[in-house]
Design an enzyme around this catalytic site. Structure first.
Site, PDB file in Angstrom:
ATOM      1  N   SER A  42       0.872  -1.184   0.000  1.00  9.04           N
ATOM      2  CA  SER A  42       0.000   0.000   0.000  1.00  9.04           C
ATOM      3  C   SER A  42       0.905   1.228   0.000  1.00  9.04           C
ATOM      4  CB  SER A  42      -0.912  -0.008   1.230  1.00  9.04           C
ATOM      5  OG  SER A  42      -0.173   0.134   2.413  1.00  9.04           O
ATOM      6  N   HIS A 146      -3.069  -5.999   2.067  1.00  6.16           N
ATOM      7  CA  HIS A 146      -2.185  -7.051   2.594  1.00  6.16           C
ATOM      8  C   HIS A 146      -2.822  -8.435   2.612  1.00  6.16           C
ATOM      9  CE1 HIS A 146       0.263  -3.786   4.915  1.00  6.16           C
ATOM     10  NE2 HIS A 146       0.424  -3.721   3.606  1.00  6.16           N
ATOM     11  N   GLN A 154      -6.740  -1.815   6.969  1.00  7.85           N
ATOM     12  CA  GLN A 154      -5.544  -2.608   6.659  1.00  7.85           C
ATOM     13  C   GLN A 154      -4.925  -3.293   7.886  1.00  7.85           C
ATOM     14  OE1 GLN A 154      -2.417  -1.097   3.771  1.00  7.85           O
ATOM     15  NE2 GLN A 154      -1.210  -1.057   5.657  1.00  7.85           N
ATOM     16  N   GLU A 155      -4.887  -2.583   9.037  1.00  2.81           N
ATOM     17  CA  GLU A 155      -4.205  -3.166  10.201  1.00  2.81           C
ATOM     18  C   GLU A 155      -4.914  -2.813  11.502  1.00  2.81           C
ATOM     19  OE1 GLU A 155      -0.093  -1.776  10.051  1.00  2.81           O
ATOM     20  OE2 GLU A 155      -0.102  -2.063   7.876  1.00  2.81           O
ATOM     21  N   GLU A 196       1.815  -9.557   6.575  1.00  2.00           N
ATOM     22  CA  GLU A 196       2.660  -9.221   7.732  1.00  2.00           C
ATOM     23  C   GLU A 196       2.511 -10.201   8.884  1.00  2.00           C
ATOM     24  OE1 GLU A 196       1.861  -5.144   8.769  1.00  2.00           O
ATOM     25  OE2 GLU A 196       2.736  -4.389   6.907  1.00  2.00           O
ATOM     26  N   ASP A 232      -4.096   0.958  11.402  1.00  3.44           N
ATOM     27  CA  ASP A 232      -3.627   1.623  10.188  1.00  3.44           C
ATOM     28  C   ASP A 232      -4.760   1.474   9.181  1.00  3.44           C
ATOM     29  OD1 ASP A 232      -2.579   2.648   7.920  1.00  3.44           O
ATOM     30  OD2 ASP A 232      -0.831   1.322   7.806  1.00  3.44           O
ATOM     31  N   GLU A 273      -3.458   5.432  12.227  1.00  8.37           N
ATOM     32  CA  GLU A 273      -2.580   5.800  11.111  1.00  8.37           C
ATOM     33  C   GLU A 273      -3.415   5.935   9.830  1.00  8.37           C
ATOM     34  OE1 GLU A 273       0.769   3.109  10.817  1.00  8.37           O
ATOM     35  OE2 GLU A 273       0.823   3.334   8.635  1.00  8.37           O
ATOM     36  N   ASP A 300       1.350   8.363   7.399  1.00  2.77           N
ATOM     37  CA  ASP A 300       2.258   7.464   6.674  1.00  2.77           C
ATOM     38  C   ASP A 300       2.258   7.894   5.205  1.00  2.77           C
ATOM     39  OD1 ASP A 300       3.525   5.377   5.381  1.00  2.77           O
ATOM     40  OD2 ASP A 300       2.008   3.869   5.824  1.00  2.77           O
ATOM     41  N   LYS A 325       9.626   5.454   7.411  1.00  7.51           N
ATOM     42  CA  LYS A 325      10.055   4.272   6.651  1.00  7.51           C
ATOM     43  C   LYS A 325      11.240   4.695   5.802  1.00  7.51           C
ATOM     44  CE  LYS A 325       5.434   2.231   5.959  1.00  7.51           C
ATOM     45  NZ  LYS A 325       4.230   2.344   5.089  1.00  7.51           N
ATOM     46  N   HIS A 353       8.365  -0.984   9.604  1.00  8.73           N
ATOM     47  CA  HIS A 353       8.661  -1.970   8.565  1.00  8.73           C
ATOM     48  C   HIS A 353       7.787  -1.709   7.335  1.00  8.73           C
ATOM     49  CE1 HIS A 353       5.169  -4.898   9.881  1.00  8.73           C
ATOM     50  NE2 HIS A 353       4.771  -3.651   9.837  1.00  8.73           N
ATOM     51  N   ARG A 354       7.958  -2.534   6.303  1.00 10.67           N
ATOM     52  CA  ARG A 354       7.054  -2.570   5.160  1.00 10.67           C
ATOM     53  C   ARG A 354       6.369  -3.936   5.140  1.00 10.67           C
ATOM     54  NH1 ARG A 354       7.352   2.060   1.920  1.00 10.67           N
ATOM     55  NH2 ARG A 354       5.210   1.329   1.615  1.00 10.67           N
ATOM     56  N   SER A 355       5.329  -4.052   4.319  1.00 16.03           N
ATOM     57  CA  SER A 355       4.654  -5.347   4.262  1.00 16.03           C
ATOM     58  C   SER A 355       5.540  -6.411   3.606  1.00 16.03           C
ATOM     59  CB  SER A 355       3.311  -5.216   3.550  1.00 16.03           C
ATOM     60  OG  SER A 355       3.456  -4.531   2.328  1.00 16.03           O
ATOM     61  N   LYS A 376       6.763   0.068  14.587  1.00  9.51           N
ATOM     62  CA  LYS A 376       5.715  -0.826  14.072  1.00  9.51           C
ATOM     63  C   LYS A 376       6.401  -1.870  13.218  1.00  9.51           C
ATOM     64  CE  LYS A 376       2.811   0.077  10.499  1.00  9.51           C
ATOM     65  NZ  LYS A 376       1.641   0.408   9.672  1.00  9.51           N
TER      66      LYS A 376
HETATM   67  O1  2PG Z   1       0.998   0.899   5.345  1.00 12.37           O
HETATM   68  C1  2PG Z   1       1.922   0.538   6.073  1.00 12.37           C
HETATM   69  O2  2PG Z   1       2.136   1.135   7.127  1.00 12.37           O
HETATM   70  C2  2PG Z   1       2.860  -0.554   5.646  1.00 12.37           C
HETATM   71  C3  2PG Z   1       3.465  -1.375   6.720  1.00 12.37           C
HETATM   72  O3  2PG Z   1       2.567  -1.906   7.629  1.00 12.37           O
HETATM   73  O4  2PG Z   1       2.349  -1.305   4.605  1.00 12.37           O
HETATM   74  P1  2PG Z   1       3.084  -1.235   3.175  1.00 12.37           P
HETATM   75  O5  2PG Z   1       4.506  -1.601   3.406  1.00 12.37           O
HETATM   76  O6  2PG Z   1       2.346  -2.212   2.306  1.00 12.37           O
HETATM   77  O7  2PG Z   1       2.946   0.180   2.693  1.00 12.37           O
HETATM   78 MG    MG Z   2       0.535   2.640   6.802  1.00 13.66          MG
END
Ligand code: 2PG
Ligand code: MG
Length: 398
Positions: A42, A146, A154-155, A196, A232, A273, A300, A325, A353-355, A376
């Protein structure tokens, strides 16, 4: 002397099975560092550009390595990252690829630390770092980009804000993850996992709120410290033609703000987020006005770890927190500059982190080295526990 002597770039696999860039950096004093670039699903529209790994390697070998090998000291991170920018020549690393840039930047930092015989977090942050450890936010239920056929949000993140130590916090997140599996199984819901390692059950968001609330409350009572939860929403992925599109209906911007504020109050959310689209700085400011004193509102995709975008958010009051990130912006220098600009204005950093991840542990050191209050980095799965276990080692040694 810690002059960079040699840089090797190669393709390795990430956790989704895609190729990514790994860098090895060696120095004259025998220092060595290795790091690999993560990859998002994403991704924010304004992120630095990730190229195909083979192309990124070819272009970085041609343009960046001559400016670094025998030219720059690995311990001089700003010089390393300035050389990467010079080699690239664009605003967004579209020439050499942010994946090549960030792998080299992080590997050089590790080589600098190794040359000086200090842990990376201390190399990055100085001798007094290591006392304040970040609180890990752990993804326990998720969907969006994800996982297919799961939640729209998403989270759903376990947030052990009352944990007395990183060790307690990491174990708490794992316990919440485990408890959620039991709750899902008790209801006969399949326990698939997303990218993840979070559960990606075929349930709606409303049901996920209740399950995460029940699990965090139960584990919090057992362990005797506060475990909140957060989200998130990755709302840019839900945003279509001015509205937020969910499986069970469509929300206008005003309705989305109302919905988020309601969820913050109903579930005492400690963290939200990307609750709104990645270009809606003013709507973000309205939401932050409404609930920013009760919860963290974290940008983000809004900021993409970019100091100019963060400055815009500071000027407008768009959020009280930023996600960091390194691969979104391409170098450690740029990432740390964003953390420091935020800190000057009371904006809390969440290093993330990233996914798509690798076993690389650099972000654990960045979070400790920059004294970020949160990290995170998932809950379970080898590429996630790599970072969590590194935090446990740092906490044990500091
Ligand atoms: O949106 C996010 O914060 C990230 C990590 O959880 O996802 P992605 O790396 O796919 O952008
Ligand atoms: Mg995010």
């Amino acid at each position: 002397m810690t002059r960079i002597t040699d840089i090797e770039l190669r393709r390795v696999l990430d956790s989704r099975g895609n190729t990514t860039v790994e860098a090895d950096v060696a120095t004259t004093s025998g220092g060595f560092g290795r790091a690999a670039a993560p990859s998002g699903a994403s991704t924010g529209e304004h992120e630095a550009i990730e190229l195909d790994a083979a192309d990124a390697i070819e272009r970085a070998e041609e343009a960046a390595l001559p400016l670094l090998e025998s030219e720059v000291d690995a311990e001089d991170q700003r010089a390393v990252d300035a050389a990467l920018h010079e080699a690239d020549g664009t605003e967004n690393f579209s020439e050499i690829g942010a994946n090549a840039a960030v792998a080299i930047s992080m590997a050089a930092a590790k080589a600098g630390a190794d040359s000086n015989g200090v842990p990376l977090y201390r190399h990055l942050g100085g001798t007094f770092r290591g006392q304040d450890m970040p609180t890990p936010l752990g993804n326990v239920i998720g969907g969006g980009e994800h996982a297919a056929e799961a939640t729209n949000i998403q989270e759903f993140l376990s947030a052990p804000v009352g944990a007395p130590s990183v060790e307690d916090a990491v174990l708490a997140n794992a316990a919440v993850h485990d408890r959620i599996k039991e709750l899902l199984q008790a209801e006969g819901v399949p326990t698939n996992k997303g990218d993840e390692g979070a559960w990606a059950p075929p349930i709606g968001d409303a049901k996920a709120f209740d399950i995460v609330d029940e699990a965090t409350t139960a584990v919090s009572e057992e362990l005797g410290f506060e475990i909140g939860f957060g989200l998130d929403m990755a709302a840019a992925e839900l945003y279509e033609d001015g509205d937020y599109v969910y499986d069970d209906g469509v929300k206008s911007t005003a309705e989305q703000i109302e919905y988020v504020a309601e969820m913050v109050r109903e579930y005492n959310l400690v963290y939200v987020e990307d609750p709104l689209d990645e270009n809606a700085f003013e709507a973000w400011a309205d939401l932050t006005d409404e609930v920013g004193s009760e919860t963290m509102i974290c940008g983000d995709d809004l900021y993409v770890t970019n100091v100019s975008r963060l400055q815009e958010g500071i000027d407008l009051g768009s959020s009280n927190s930023i996600l960091i990130k390194p691969n979104q912006i391409g170098t450690l220098t740029d990432a740390v500059d964003a953390i420091e600009l935020g800190a000057e204005h009371g904006i809390e950093s969440v290093v993330s982190h990233r996914s798509g991840e690798t076993e690389d542990t650099t972000i654990a050191h960045v979070a400790v080295g920059a004294a970020a209050p949160f990290i995170k980095t998932g809950t379970v799965g080898g590429e996630r526990t790599a970072k969590l276990n590194e935090l446990l080692r740092i906490e044990g040694q500091a």
